[in-house]
Design an enzyme around this catalytic site. Structure first.
Site, PDB file in Angstrom:
ATOM      1  N   HIS A   1      -1.466 -37.046  -5.226  1.00 18.00           N
ATOM      2  CA  HIS A   1      -1.544 -37.435  -6.634  1.00 18.00           C
ATOM      3  C   HIS A   1      -1.977 -36.250  -7.509  1.00 18.00           C
ATOM      4  O   HIS A   1      -1.281 -35.870  -8.456  1.00 18.00           O
ATOM      5  CB  HIS A   1      -2.528 -38.598  -6.792  1.00 18.00           C
ATOM      6  CG  HIS A   1      -2.709 -39.060  -8.199  1.00 18.00           C
ATOM      7  ND1 HIS A   1      -2.048 -40.147  -8.712  1.00 18.00           N
ATOM      8  CD2 HIS A   1      -3.450 -38.570  -9.223  1.00 18.00           C
ATOM      9  CE1 HIS A   1      -2.382 -40.309  -9.993  1.00 18.00           C
ATOM     10  NE2 HIS A   1      -3.243 -39.362 -10.323  1.00 18.00           N
ATOM     11  N   GLU A   2      -3.115 -35.661  -7.169  1.00 21.92           N
ATOM     12  CA  GLU A   2      -3.605 -34.539  -7.983  1.00 21.92           C
ATOM     13  C   GLU A   2      -2.644 -33.357  -7.872  1.00 21.92           C
ATOM     14  O   GLU A   2      -2.433 -32.630  -8.842  1.00 21.92           O
ATOM     15  CB  GLU A   2      -5.028 -34.144  -7.567  1.00 21.92           C
ATOM     16  CG  GLU A   2      -6.075 -35.261  -7.678  1.00 21.92           C
ATOM     17  CD  GLU A   2      -6.163 -35.926  -9.053  1.00 21.92           C
ATOM     18  OE1 GLU A   2      -5.881 -35.253 -10.062  1.00 21.92           O
ATOM     19  OE2 GLU A   2      -6.495 -37.134  -9.099  1.00 21.92           O
TER      20      GLU A   2
ATOM     21  N   HIS B   1      -0.030 -33.742 -10.470  1.00 21.41           N
ATOM     22  CA  HIS B   1      -0.474 -33.271 -11.792  1.00 21.41           C
ATOM     23  C   HIS B   1      -0.410 -31.743 -11.855  1.00 21.41           C
ATOM     24  O   HIS B   1       0.039 -31.155 -12.841  1.00 21.41           O
ATOM     25  CB  HIS B   1      -1.934 -33.684 -12.030  1.00 21.41           C
ATOM     26  CG  HIS B   1      -2.133 -35.117 -12.433  1.00 21.41           C
ATOM     27  ND1 HIS B   1      -1.524 -35.670 -13.530  1.00 21.41           N
ATOM     28  CD2 HIS B   1      -2.908 -36.101 -11.905  1.00 21.41           C
ATOM     29  CE1 HIS B   1      -1.918 -36.947 -13.650  1.00 21.41           C
ATOM     30  NE2 HIS B   1      -2.743 -37.233 -12.673  1.00 21.41           N
TER      31      HIS B   1
ATOM     32  N   GLU C   1       0.825 -38.738 -15.886  1.00 24.87           N
ATOM     33  CA  GLU C   1       0.575 -39.670 -14.796  1.00 24.87           C
ATOM     34  C   GLU C   1       1.886 -40.032 -14.092  1.00 24.87           C
ATOM     35  O   GLU C   1       1.899 -40.319 -12.898  1.00 24.87           O
ATOM     36  CB  GLU C   1      -0.121 -40.909 -15.371  1.00 24.87           C
ATOM     37  CG  GLU C   1      -0.922 -41.707 -14.403  1.00 24.87           C
ATOM     38  CD  GLU C   1      -2.072 -40.951 -13.747  1.00 24.87           C
ATOM     39  OE1 GLU C   1      -2.516 -39.904 -14.266  1.00 24.87           O
ATOM     40  OE2 GLU C   1      -2.507 -41.413 -12.688  1.00 24.87           O
TER      41      GLU C   1
HETATM   42 ZN    ZN Z   1      -3.756 -39.021 -12.350  1.00 25.44          ZN
END
Ligand code: ZN
Length: 499
Positions: A264-265, A268, A294
């Protein structure tokens, strides 16, 4: 080259220095700072933020931006500086309307409120936090009366985090999703659940770190322009485009959460690392639209990471690094990472019920700002909605309304961006498959770089220059709709749960 533009570039560079210092302080606070460092860090941060506020609201900058918007100067600007001047002007005009006294009071309210929230959560007692939340709501309304006097307050809060995304659109797509999802969730929860007994064991944390490194490298994180650290809650920090950092929280009782936090990170971070380098640290660089941001972390985490094919090229390596998975087949692993549970905590939720956790928060925020529901009634409202959506009721405030810190620092209107990201992902997946063909074989053959290249071309490289609705129009050729996400959920979970 215009002397005025040169001066603007100098001021912009100065603002970048302030934000670099302030973000480094933040990074330090969240990763390795001892408790004793709190006051010194907070003081230094207040100082830098105040200086930055003064410069960004200064008369000189105001005049400069006005002059550069005059036809003679404006026509000489390239597209990027046109965007930067326009954005800085909008931002400045809003900020200048906030009296410095109000700004400082807001900072003080946030600091006290964040501390009260921590204490309240620890004690699982909403009444400790309630008076601070009231102040936070009042100061938010006060600031909005200066910055957005003509805009309905909750719309302006949404606009802060996802520019141009109005509540009429959000209402429409969230209710589309909620109405389609509640029956599906109930069907899944009533079906036979996968056996998760193999995952209930103790995991080696050093091994988890190695798996994180493997995953970040696999998805395309650029280590020459990024690094990692540990923090209580995982986050990404884009210091400057050539230095983008991610954190993780490793745990002995769970090796799967850290894997998905890493992806997830990493999603980003890859976004920030792949913005057109010409934009640098100017307003055009990076991405401040949290729903779009997101969408990229969740595309990697959910659409790719929770697809069994993602793991086919790397699962044997994961098993080597983390021997606790040696007796877990790829199919068992895939069933567990797609295991749907009715659970209290948003951050630990699966990709399906997660949506309902966010819709609940959106509805509570609307109750606060639209319906004026008093703070004292919020825990009961929260619990009623949990029961309605997931059939469970929090046993206490810590696992209910106190679980997230967002409201303590005044981030109202932030939660919906998590779900907007997933809704966009459904749309992006359909657009991507129309261009590249089905992603299953692409993932299974380890050609994930083709997917990343598509995302970079369509989304990442544009940074801030395309607003969320423009991204949807350019990439998908249509307005926001939850239908593709619902189709994705129905297809995938009908297979996993034999519905
Ligand atoms: Zn996030």
């Amino acid at each position: 080259m215009s002397a005025k533009l040169d001066r603007l570039k100098e001021i912009d560079a100065q603002l970048t220095k302030f934000s670099t210092i302030s973000e480094l302080l933040y990074w330090d606070m969240r990763t390795i700072m001892p408790d004793g460092g709190f006051d010194a860090h907070s003081d230094a941060m207040d100082y830098i933020e105040t200086e930055s506020f003064r410069l960004s609201t200064s008369d000189e900058l105001y005049k400069l931006l006005q002059d550069l918007s005059e036809p003679g100067e404006w026509d000489q600007l390239d597209d990027m500086w046109k965007f930067n001047v326009k954005t800085m002007r909008e931002e400045q005009e809003r900020r200048r309307r906030i009296p410095e006294e109000v700004f400082r009071r807001a900072v003080a309210i946030s600091t006290a409120s964040e501390r009260a929230w921590e204490e309240a959560k620890e004690a699982s007692d909403f009444s400790i936090f309630a008076p601070h939340l009231e102040k936070q709501i009042e100061i938010t309304k006060e600031i909005k009366s200066y910055t957005h006097p003509d805009m309905e307050i909750y719309d302006s809060l949404l606009d802060d985090y996802e520019k141009g995304m109005d509540s009429a659109t959000v209402d429409r797509i969230f209710s589309e999703l909620r109405d389609g999802l509640i029956p599906l969730v109930h069907e899944i929860l009533a079906a036979k659940q996968p056996d998760d007994s193999k995952f209930n064991r103790k995991y080696d944390i050093e091994a988890e770190k190695k798996v994180q490194k493997l995953l970040l490298t696999y998805i395309g994180f650029d280590w020459s322009r990024g690094t990692t650290a540990e923090s209580e809650h995982p986050f990404t920090l884009d210091l400057v485009p050539t230095d983008v950092r991610v954190t993780n929280h490793f745990r002995e009782d769970n090796a799967i959460d850290p894997m998905f936090s890493a992806i997830h990170e990493g999603g980003h971070a890859i976004f920030e690392q792949n913005v057109d380098p010409r934009y640098g640290a100017t307003p055009a660089g990076g991405c401040d639209y949290l729903g779009i941001h997101e969408s990229q972390s969740r595309f990697l985490e959910n659409i790719l990471g929770r697809n069994i094919n993602f793991w086919k090229p790397i699962y044997a390596d994961v098993q080597k690094l983390q021997p606790e998975f040696a007796d877990v087949s790829l199919e068992e692993f895939a069933a567990e990472i797609n295991h749907v549970r009715a659970s209290m905590i948003r951050t630990a939720a699966d990709e399906v019920t997660y949506c309902l956790h966010v819709i609940l928060r959106y509805e509570v925020e609307k109750a606060i700002f639209r319906e004026g529901v008093p703070v004292s009634e919020l825990p009961a409202l929260w619990n009623r909605k949990m029961e309605e959506y997931l059939g469970i009721v929090p046993a206490n405030d810590a696992e209910g309304i106190l679980q997230d810190m967002h409201w303590s620092d005044g981030s109202f209107g932030y939660f919906p961006t998590y779900l907007l990201g997933s809704i966009y992902d459904g749309m992006f997946l359909e657009a991507m498959e129309a261009d590249l063909g089905p992603i299953d074989p692409i993932l299974a053959e380890g050609r994930i770089g083709e997917i990343r290249a598509w995302l970079t071309d369509k989304i990442h490289r544009h940074g801030n220059t395309r607003r969320p609705k423009e991204v949807l129009a350019a990439v998908c050729g249509r307005e926001a709709t939850a239908e593709p996400l619902l189709r994705y959920f129905r297809k995938k979970y009908s297979e996993y749960y034999h519905l």
